[in-house]
Design a protein around this motif. Structure first.
Motif, short mmCIF file in Angstrom:
data_model
loop_
_atom_site.label_atom_id
_atom_site.label_comp_id
_atom_site.label_asym_id
_atom_site.label_seq_id
_atom_site.Cartn_x
_atom_site.Cartn_y
_atom_site.Cartn_z
N LEU A 109 -88.96 37.82 -26.13
CA LEU A 109 -88.18 38.08 -27.12
C LEU A 109 -88.39 37.83 -28.55
O LEU A 109 -88.15 38.38 -29.51
N ILE A 110 -88.94 36.52 -28.77
CA ILE A 110 -89.51 35.90 -30.10
C ILE A 110 -90.59 36.91 -30.45
O ILE A 110 -90.69 37.31 -31.73
N ALA A 111 -91.58 37.25 -29.49
CA ALA A 111 -92.69 38.45 -29.90
C ALA A 111 -92.28 39.37 -30.59
O ALA A 111 -92.64 39.97 -31.62
N VAL A 112 -91.25 40.01 -29.75
CA VAL A 112 -90.76 41.18 -30.24
C VAL A 112 -89.91 41.23 -31.47
O VAL A 112 -90.12 42.19 -32.59
N PHE A 113 -89.12 40.24 -31.60
CA PHE A 113 -88.31 40.17 -32.80
C PHE A 113 -89.15 39.81 -33.87
O PHE A 113 -89.11 40.54 -35.18
N SER A 114 -90.15 39.20 -33.84
CA SER A 114 -91.24 38.49 -34.94
C SER A 114 -92.00 39.90 -35.18
O SER A 114 -92.26 39.89 -36.30
N LEU A 115 -92.41 40.78 -34.47
CA LEU A 115 -93.18 42.06 -34.79
C LEU A 115 -92.43 42.74 -35.66
O LEU A 115 -92.84 43.30 -36.60
N VAL A 116 -91.27 43.09 -35.26
CA VAL A 116 -90.20 43.91 -35.96
C VAL A 116 -90.16 43.48 -37.40
O VAL A 116 -90.16 43.93 -38.44
N ILE A 117 -89.65 42.30 -37.52
CA ILE A 117 -89.48 41.68 -38.90
C ILE A 117 -90.72 41.54 -39.61
O ILE A 117 -90.84 41.77 -40.87
N GLY A 118 -91.85 40.90 -39.01
CA GLY A 118 -92.95 40.85 -39.84
C GLY A 118 -93.63 42.15 -40.31
O GLY A 118 -93.94 42.31 -41.49
N PHE A 119 -93.56 43.14 -39.44
CA PHE A 119 -94.16 44.65 -39.96
C PHE A 119 -93.17 45.23 -41.13
O PHE A 119 -93.72 45.88 -41.85
#
Length: 738
Positions: free
Chosen positions: A470-480
């Protein structure tokens, strides 16, 4: 806070990041469900990542060909690197050839540079291929499939949300134009140091002109390809009105030294103008919020009240100072008030267009619309023309190739977990300009350290794989979604994404974090050192070209203004193109200056002179726009002989400045005697009109419309051509110093 969060979720950057995340997550989940393996899904997800950079705002055609080019390039590179990576004597020469040639694609422009980045990204991540479940050919084909999958989702998004991209571009343009106008208002009342405000204006001009180019591409190509729909009519007219507002803001030329002298003891007259300009700025921002559906239209009569106050202050100034001493200041204030009234009319027009969406059938197409699109030059001759050390892209390609080769060798001989992270850091950070590379190096290191610190904290709190996912998906969206606006924070979230994605595969997550930080530090150091020592392209060496292009555009625009003043009638396509070109070239010049001031002080040769020239060029743009705007929007008389003489001398000075910049001798020289005569004729004519008006005042005769027009035209046109001539003289003197 809540409004900002809602705005963020509505932004084009968040939607794109969400699209990328879905495009990556769906294949991975399906791969695991149907094949009980992540390998197929990861390969498809990689294809998505490679094509995402090419998906930038613009026409559908350019977006399509950009993504397709990325698919083809990444497929070929993945295959080549995959088959060669085991053989050191093969991979090193192949790496040199591929890095240079792929990087060199950037000579074809911005979108080509994004395709180039996709190619370099695939080159680096090809070293990460270690799967035994699928062959290298299958891996490469799945990457291509991932690109096709992303292309499908992009066009599906375009169908489901057809207006989203354009609306968001308009929102951005309105907000930046609002900020630009607000700074112009601050400049009026600032008396100590205007330099910082002017530099803010320079930066905004760059961003605004980039948005102009993108919106032109979107709405004009849409008009050319799919016809002139009612929605396209509305967008086109709104766009033309925003450009008009921007040009009016720039064309409010103010000689601040003279301005301060005239109104030193009457600052209250200027304060009212500042209030009015701020109100115009706020209304533009309000319109952007209406388009974003954050607010509903609010109607008020502030403009009428503020204009009435300004008119009262002008009358008081006229009486207090007395005629004829107050005439110059009064005419200036009236002209300035006239400009603001035009701004208000443009605002009212935008509101009417937005409210009466279905009633704009009478809106006409922009004449010769296709000519206003900046052509995409993909002529192969550009490869040959730029193949020299004079080209910044050629230097950058060599620099990147050598730095990546060093990074590859360092990673090969140092025992690290994922050595390709070193060269990945290099391609992400290194840019043609030193200043941007330095900035990205700093933010990349800080972002990685922040992300690693947060990652370690989460690891100590939990070892739950579901939470990691969940952290990986959340971080991907926010980061991009934030990486373009805030590179440091974007890098922090992307670091978190990488860490926890690897945590799902490798049980020893702390080692992953350690090597991620270590490799990033090595790659950042190499990128920074390489950009400084390997064939650096210092902006002070290249800025002459930007000055030449700007002055050339001044020359072309002044010729069109001269033609319009003599021939009257409708504005020609040539005039519109010349106006577009001058704004574009000055924005490019401002961009070059911004890059220059980010470079080491020791490399900023003639920085004081260059700053003076930048100020002159921006003032020149304002003055030319003001003259063109007045002639275009007002009824004018026959162009006098003295105007022609001034224009001839100004054009001569501009040509001389270009010759000096190109190291050519100028054989043109004009006698100053005819210019002196022209000056006397202008002054005598204005004095005669003033004397005539003074006599009328004594007799109690109200001013006629003809007299008002003659006074305003003579004073404004003469002031502008005299100012343009003085600026052209200063231009010639300054270019001799660089």
């Amino acid at each position: 806070m809540v409004k900002n969060l809602i705005r963020y979720f509505k932004s084009i950057h968040f939607i794109k990041a969400l699209l990328v995340a879905l495009a990556m997550a769906i294949p991975v989940l399906l791969s695991n469900y149907f094949f009980d393996s992540f390998d197929i899904g990861f390969s498809i997800a990689l294809g998505t990542i490679f094509c995402a950079p090419s998906d930038v705002p613009g026409s559908i055609k350019h977006k399509f060909f950009g993504i397709v080019s990325s698919i083809i390039l990444t497929f070929i590179i993945t295959l080549l690197i995959g088959y060669s990576s085991s053989y050191l004597f093969v991979i090193i020469p192949l790496l040199i050839i591929l890095v240079f040639s792929v990087s060199y694609i950037s000579v074809f422009g911005f979108r080509a540079s994004l395709i180039s980045f996709a190619g370099l990204l695939s080159l680096v991540l090809a070293f990460a291929y270690q799967s035994t479940a699928i062959s290298l050919l299958e891996h490469s084909l799945l990457i291509a499939l991932g690109g096709v999958w992303y292309l499908f989702l992009t066009f599906l998004n375009q169908i489901l949300l057809p207006a989203f991209q354009t609306d968001y571009l308009f929102i951005e343009l309105l907000q930046k134009t609002s900020g630009f106008i607000k700074i112009r208002g601050k400049l009026l009342v600032e008396v100590n140091d205007r330099s910082s405000l002017l530099e803010q204006n320079f930066k905004l001009q760059i961003e605004i002109n980039e948005l102009h180019e993108t919106i032109r591409e979107v709405i004009l190509e849409k008009r050319l390809s799919s016809g002139f729909s009612n929605r396209t009519r509305r967008q086109q007219l709104i766009f033309s009105k925003i450009i008009e507002i921007y040009e009016l803001a720039i064309s409010n030329t103010v000689d601040y030294d003279k301005f301060d002298t005239l109104f030193k003891v009457h600052p209250e007259k200027i304060d009212e103008f500042k209030v009015l300009i701020f109100e115009i700025s706020n209304r533009l921002d309000h319109i952007s919020r209406v388009i974003l559906k954050e607010e509903k239209f609010i109607y008020n009569n502030n403009f009428k009240i503020l204009l009435k106050k300004i008119q009262n202050h002008i009358e008081i100034y006229k009486v207090t100072v007395g005629l004829p001493e107050s005439r110059e200041g009064t005419i200036f204030l009236l002209n300035f008030k006239g400009y603001q009234e035009k701004q208000i009319r443009n605002l009212v027009d935008i509101v009417r267009i937005l409210e009466n969406y279905s009633k704009n059938d009478k809106i006409r197409a922009i004449k010769d619309a296709e000519q206003f699109l900046t052509p995409q030059d993909y002529d192969l001759k550009k490869l040959k023309e730029n193949f020299s050390f004079k080209s910044p892209i050629f230097r950058h390609s060599l620099r990147l190739t050598l730095t990546m080769l060093i990074g590859f060798i360092v990673g090969y001989f140092i025992e690290v977990q994922q050595s390709y992270w070193i060269i990945l850091t290099i391609i992400v950070i290194m840019r043609p300009s030193y200043g941007l590379t330095k900035q990205r190096t700093k933010y990349r290191v800080l972002g990685t350290l922040i992300g690693a610190t947060v990652g370690v904290g989460i690891v100590f709190l939990t070892q739950n794989p579901l939470i990691y996912a969940l952290i990986a998906v959340f971080s991907l969206v926010i980061g991009f979604s934030i990486v373009k606006q805030n590179y440091r924070n974007g890098a922090a979230f992307i670091t978190l994404y990488v860490i926890f994605m690897y945590a799902l595969i490798h049980p020893n997550i702390l080692d992953v974090i350690k090597f991620r930080v270590f490799d990033t530090l090595i790659g950042s150091l190499l990128a920074y050192v390489g950009n400084y020592f390997f064939w650096p392209a210092w902006e002070s060496k290249n800025i002459k070209e930007f000055f030449t292009n700007s002055i050339q555009s001044f020359l072309g625009f002044l010729k069109e203004i001269n033609t319009l003043y003599h021939e009257k009638g409708n504005v020609s396509t040539e005039y519109g193109l010349a106006r577009k070109e001058v704004f574009l070239q000055v924005a490019n010049l401002n961009g070059a200056y911004q890059r220059l001031i980010q470079e080491p002080k020791s490399k900023q040769e003639n920085s004081a002179t260059i700053y003076d020239l930048i100020t002159i060029c921006n003032t020149y743009l304002s003055s030319l726009s003001s003259l063109g705007m007045y002639i275009r929007t007002n009824e004018t008389g026959v162009a006098p002989k003295q105007f022609e003489i001034y224009v001839k001398h100004i054009l001569t000075n501009l040509e001389e400045a270009i010759n000096i910049l190109n190291n050519k001798e100028s054989s043109i020289s004009l006698e100053n005697e005819e210019l002196d005569i022209a000056t006397r004729n202008y002054e005598e004519y204005f004095n005669d009109l003033s004397t005539q008006r003074d006599d009328e005042i004594e007799k109690g005769v109200p001013i006629s419309n003809e007299m008002r027009v003659q006074l305003h035209e003579t004073q404004l046109v003469y002031e502008q051509v005299r100012w343009l001539f003085n600026l052209s003289e200063n231009l010639v003197k300054s270019v001799k110093k660089i």
